[in-house]
Scaffold this motif. Structure first.
Motif, PDB file in Angstrom:
ATOM      1  N   THR A   1       0.839  -1.205   0.000  1.00 35.54           N
ATOM      2  CA  THR A   1       0.000   0.000   0.000  1.00 35.54           C
ATOM      3  C   THR A   1       0.871   1.251   0.000  1.00 35.54           C
ATOM      4  O   THR A   1       0.616   2.193  -0.760  1.00 35.54           O
ATOM      5  CB  THR A   1      -0.941  -0.001   1.222  1.00 35.54           C
ATOM      6  N   GLY A   2       1.917   1.265   0.820  1.00 34.53           N
ATOM      7  CA  GLY A   2       2.836   2.405   0.844  1.00 34.53           C
ATOM      8  C   GLY A   2       3.522   2.612  -0.494  1.00 34.53           C
ATOM      9  O   GLY A   2       3.668   3.744  -0.964  1.00 34.53           O
ATOM     10  N   TYR A   3       3.928   1.512  -1.127  1.00 33.56           N
ATOM     11  CA  TYR A   3       4.565   1.596  -2.442  1.00 33.56           C
ATOM     12  C   TYR A   3       3.596   2.177  -3.475  1.00 33.56           C
ATOM     13  O   TYR A   3       3.958   3.049  -4.257  1.00 33.56           O
ATOM     14  CB  TYR A   3       5.043   0.211  -2.871  1.00 33.56           C
ATOM     15  N   ARG A   4       2.364   1.686  -3.461  1.00 34.53           N
ATOM     16  CA  ARG A   4       1.358   2.206  -4.399  1.00 34.53           C
ATOM     17  C   ARG A   4       1.124   3.687  -4.179  1.00 34.53           C
ATOM     18  O   ARG A   4       1.053   4.463  -5.134  1.00 34.53           O
ATOM     19  CB  ARG A   4       0.036   1.450  -4.239  1.00 34.53           C
ATOM     20  N   ASN A   5       0.984   4.091  -2.916  1.00 35.29           N
ATOM     21  CA  ASN A   5       0.755   5.507  -2.619  1.00 35.29           C
ATOM     22  C   ASN A   5       1.926   6.361  -3.072  1.00 35.29           C
ATOM     23  O   ASN A   5       1.736   7.421  -3.660  1.00 35.29           O
ATOM     24  CB  ASN A   5       0.501   5.702  -1.120  1.00 35.29           C
ATOM     25  N   LEU A   6       3.137   5.901  -2.808  1.00 35.17           N
ATOM     26  CA  LEU A   6       4.325   6.644  -3.224  1.00 35.17           C
ATOM     27  C   LEU A   6       4.407   6.727  -4.742  1.00 35.17           C
ATOM     28  O   LEU A   6       4.671   7.789  -5.304  1.00 35.17           O
ATOM     29  CB  LEU A   6       5.587   6.001  -2.657  1.00 35.17           C
ATOM     30  N   SER A   7       4.166   5.608  -5.423  1.00 36.85           N
ATOM     31  CA  SER A   7       4.267   5.621  -6.883  1.00 36.85           C
ATOM     32  C   SER A   7       3.206   6.519  -7.492  1.00 36.85           C
ATOM     33  O   SER A   7       3.441   7.163  -8.512  1.00 36.85           O
ATOM     34  CB  SER A   7       4.184   4.207  -7.459  1.00 36.85           C
ATOM     35  N   ASP A   8       2.039   6.617  -6.877  1.00 36.04           N
ATOM     36  CA  ASP A   8       1.002   7.544  -7.354  1.00 36.04           C
ATOM     37  C   ASP A   8       1.454   8.988  -7.171  1.00 36.04           C
ATOM     38  O   ASP A   8       1.254   9.832  -8.038  1.00 36.04           O
ATOM     39  CB  ASP A   8      -0.316   7.325  -6.611  1.00 36.04           C
ATOM     40  N   ARG A   9       2.091   9.278  -6.024  1.00 33.83           N
ATOM     41  CA  ARG A   9       2.532  10.653  -5.737  1.00 33.83           C
ATOM     42  C   ARG A   9       3.679  11.095  -6.633  1.00 33.83           C
ATOM     43  O   ARG A   9       3.772  12.257  -7.002  1.00 33.83           O
ATOM     44  CB  ARG A   9       2.946  10.786  -4.273  1.00 33.83           C
ATOM     45  N   VAL A  10       4.583  10.197  -6.971  1.00 32.33           N
ATOM     46  CA  VAL A  10       5.729  10.590  -7.784  1.00 32.33           C
ATOM     47  C   VAL A  10       5.479  10.351  -9.272  1.00 32.33           C
ATOM     48  O   VAL A  10       6.385  10.505 -10.077  1.00 32.33           O
ATOM     49  CB  VAL A  10       7.032   9.876  -7.349  1.00 32.33           C
ATOM     50  N   ALA A  11       4.254   9.986  -9.607  1.00 31.71           N
ATOM     51  CA  ALA A  11       3.849   9.786 -11.006  1.00 31.71           C
ATOM     52  C   ALA A  11       4.766   8.808 -11.726  1.00 31.71           C
ATOM     53  O   ALA A  11       5.523   9.189 -12.623  1.00 31.71           O
ATOM     54  CB  ALA A  11       3.780  11.123 -11.730  1.00 31.71           C
ATOM     55  N   VAL A  12       4.691   7.543 -11.325  1.00 35.11           N
ATOM     56  CA  VAL A  12       5.459   6.503 -12.010  1.00 35.11           C
ATOM     57  C   VAL A  12       5.139   6.612 -13.499  1.00 35.11           C
ATOM     58  O   VAL A  12       3.989   6.767 -13.884  1.00 35.11           O
ATOM     59  CB  VAL A  12       5.096   5.102 -11.459  1.00 35.11           C
ATOM     60  N   PRO A  13       6.169   6.572 -14.353  1.00 34.54           N
ATOM     61  CA  PRO A  13       5.969   6.770 -15.787  1.00 34.54           C
ATOM     62  C   PRO A  13       4.914   5.833 -16.385  1.00 34.54           C
ATOM     63  O   PRO A  13       4.712   4.724 -15.921  1.00 34.54           O
ATOM     64  CB  PRO A  13       7.346   6.457 -16.387  1.00 34.54           C
ATOM     65  N   ALA A  14       4.262   6.317 -17.409  1.00 34.71           N
ATOM     66  CA  ALA A  14       3.242   5.532 -18.104  1.00 34.71           C
ATOM     67  C   ALA A  14       3.873   4.310 -18.762  1.00 34.71           C
ATOM     68  O   ALA A  14       5.069   4.274 -19.029  1.00 34.71           O
ATOM     69  CB  ALA A  14       2.559   6.399 -19.158  1.00 34.71           C
ATOM     70  N   ALA A  15       3.048   3.316 -19.059  1.00 39.10           N
ATOM     71  CA  ALA A  15       3.537   2.054 -19.634  1.00 39.10           C
ATOM     72  C   ALA A  15       4.337   2.282 -20.912  1.00 39.10           C
ATOM     73  O   ALA A  15       5.364   1.653 -21.126  1.00 39.10           O
ATOM     74  CB  ALA A  15       2.368   1.118 -19.888  1.00 39.10           C
ATOM     75  N   ALA A  16       3.901   3.187 -21.770  1.00 34.38           N
ATOM     76  CA  ALA A  16       4.618   3.422 -23.031  1.00 34.38           C
ATOM     77  C   ALA A  16       6.032   3.914 -22.775  1.00 34.38           C
ATOM     78  O   ALA A  16       6.987   3.505 -23.451  1.00 34.38           O
ATOM     79  CB  ALA A  16       3.853   4.426 -23.876  1.00 34.38           C
ATOM     80  N   THR A  17       6.208   4.789 -21.796  1.00 33.87           N
ATOM     81  CA  THR A  17       7.527   5.309 -21.463  1.00 33.87           C
ATOM     82  C   THR A  17       8.394   4.187 -20.896  1.00 33.87           C
ATOM     83  O   THR A  17       9.564   4.054 -21.241  1.00 33.87           O
ATOM     84  CB  THR A  17       7.420   6.449 -20.432  1.00 33.87           C
ATOM     85  N   LEU A  18       7.810   3.376 -20.044  1.00 29.89           N
ATOM     86  CA  LEU A  18       8.562   2.272 -19.455  1.00 29.89           C
ATOM     87  C   LEU A  18       8.995   1.274 -20.514  1.00 29.89           C
ATOM     88  O   LEU A  18      10.111   0.777 -20.494  1.00 29.89           O
ATOM     89  CB  LEU A  18       7.722   1.570 -18.393  1.00 29.89           C
ATOM     90  N   LEU A  19       8.108   0.988 -21.459  1.00 29.49           N
ATOM     91  CA  LEU A  19       8.456   0.055 -22.530  1.00 29.49           C
ATOM     92  C   LEU A  19       9.620   0.579 -23.361  1.00 29.49           C
ATOM     93  O   LEU A  19      10.513  -0.170 -23.726  1.00 29.49           O
ATOM     94  CB  LEU A  19       7.251  -0.198 -23.425  1.00 29.49           C
ATOM     95  N   SER A  20       9.613   1.870 -23.647  1.00 29.20           N
ATOM     96  CA  SER A  20      10.694   2.399 -24.471  1.00 29.20           C
ATOM     97  C   SER A  20      12.024   2.360 -23.752  1.00 29.20           C
ATOM     98  O   SER A  20      13.072   2.297 -24.380  1.00 29.20           O
ATOM     99  CB  SER A  20      10.369   3.829 -24.916  1.00 29.20           C
ATOM    100  N   SER A  21      12.008   2.361 -22.413  1.00 22.83           N
ATOM    101  CA  SER A  21      13.266   2.343 -21.656  1.00 22.83           C
ATOM    102  C   SER A  21      13.988   1.011 -21.768  1.00 22.83           C
ATOM    103  O   SER A  21      15.177   0.933 -21.526  1.00 22.83           O
ATOM    104  CB  SER A  21      13.013   2.688 -20.194  1.00 22.83           C
ATOM    105  N   CYS A  22      13.285  -0.044 -22.119  1.00 21.66           N
ATOM    106  CA  CYS A  22      13.957  -1.336 -22.273  1.00 21.66           C
ATOM    107  C   CYS A  22      13.546  -2.011 -23.581  1.00 21.66           C
ATOM    108  O   CYS A  22      13.556  -3.228 -23.691  1.00 21.66           O
ATOM    109  CB  CYS A  22      13.690  -2.237 -21.064  1.00 21.66           C
ATOM    110  N   ALA A  23      13.225  -1.197 -24.568  1.00 25.57           N
ATOM    111  CA  ALA A  23      12.755  -1.731 -25.849  1.00 25.57           C
ATOM    112  C   ALA A  23      13.755  -2.678 -26.499  1.00 25.57           C
ATOM    113  O   ALA A  23      13.375  -3.636 -27.140  1.00 25.57           O
ATOM    114  CB  ALA A  23      12.416  -0.572 -26.794  1.00 25.57           C
ATOM    115  N   GLY A  24      15.032  -2.419 -26.339  1.00 24.36           N
ATOM    116  CA  GLY A  24      16.034  -3.279 -26.939  1.00 24.36           C
ATOM    117  C   GLY A  24      16.146  -4.649 -26.292  1.00 24.36           C
ATOM    118  O   GLY A  24      16.765  -5.550 -26.846  1.00 24.36           O
ATOM    119  N   LEU A  25      15.529  -4.803 -25.121  1.00 29.07           N
ATOM    120  CA  LEU A  25      15.643  -6.071 -24.406  1.00 29.07           C
ATOM    121  C   LEU A  25      14.452  -6.994 -24.618  1.00 29.07           C
ATOM    122  O   LEU A  25      14.494  -8.135 -24.206  1.00 29.07           O
ATOM    123  CB  LEU A  25      15.794  -5.802 -22.903  1.00 29.07           C
ATOM    124  N   ILE A  26      13.392  -6.478 -25.238  1.00 24.30           N
ATOM    125  CA  ILE A  26      12.214  -7.341 -25.420  1.00 24.30           C
ATOM    126  C   ILE A  26      12.023  -7.751 -26.846  1.00 24.30           C
ATOM    127  O   ILE A  26      12.619  -7.252 -27.746  1.00 24.30           O
ATOM    128  CB  ILE A  26      10.928  -6.651 -24.870  1.00 24.30           C
TER     129      ILE A  26
END
Length: 121
Positions: A96-121
């Motif tokens: 719950t704490g992790y979820r709350n923190l990730s909501d507050r710091v705006a964890v990057p959207a899925a598309a951004t996360l995918l591009s960060s490791c696109a060469g590995l998938i």
């Protein structure tokens, strides 16, 4: 798991029905992991591989290579640590704490996360 854990270590022979349950469970877990946003994961994120340091805390040891994987991988690795059994209530509080923190710091959207490791998938 069926070959090494059940058969070799426990000398169990699963029935066809039990093998089907295992296969269905694996398919479910694979599908759930594939639906999560992809990020770099540590793959060996356990309490024994974290050290308290004066800078850049925590220190991470036994880093075996970053790979692209589901965003929940490292969280589950540390909360379901193979060396320590945390009380369920405490694990739920941490999640719950992790979820709350990730909501507050705006964890990057899925598309951004995918591009960060696109060469590995």
């Amino acid at each position: 798991m069926p070959e090494w854990f059940c058969k070799r270590h426990f000398e169990l022979t699963l029935t066809d029905a039990e093998n089907q349950i295992v296969a269905d469970t694996f398919e479910f877990l694979i599908a759930e992991a594939l639906m999560q946003p992809k990020v770099f994961v540590h793959r060996d994120f356990h309490s024994r591989n974290l050290m308290v340091t004066t800078e850049r805390n925590p220190g991470v040891i036994d880093f075996q290579d970053a790979v692209c994987g589901p965003i929940g991988y490292d969280l589950v690795s540390i909360l379901k640590d193979c060396y320590i059994g945390w009380p369920r209530e405490r694990v739920e509080q941490w999640v719950t704490g992790y979820r709350n923190l990730s909501d507050r710091v705006a964890v990057p959207a899925a598309a951004t996360l995918l591009s960060s490791c696109a060469g590995l998938i």
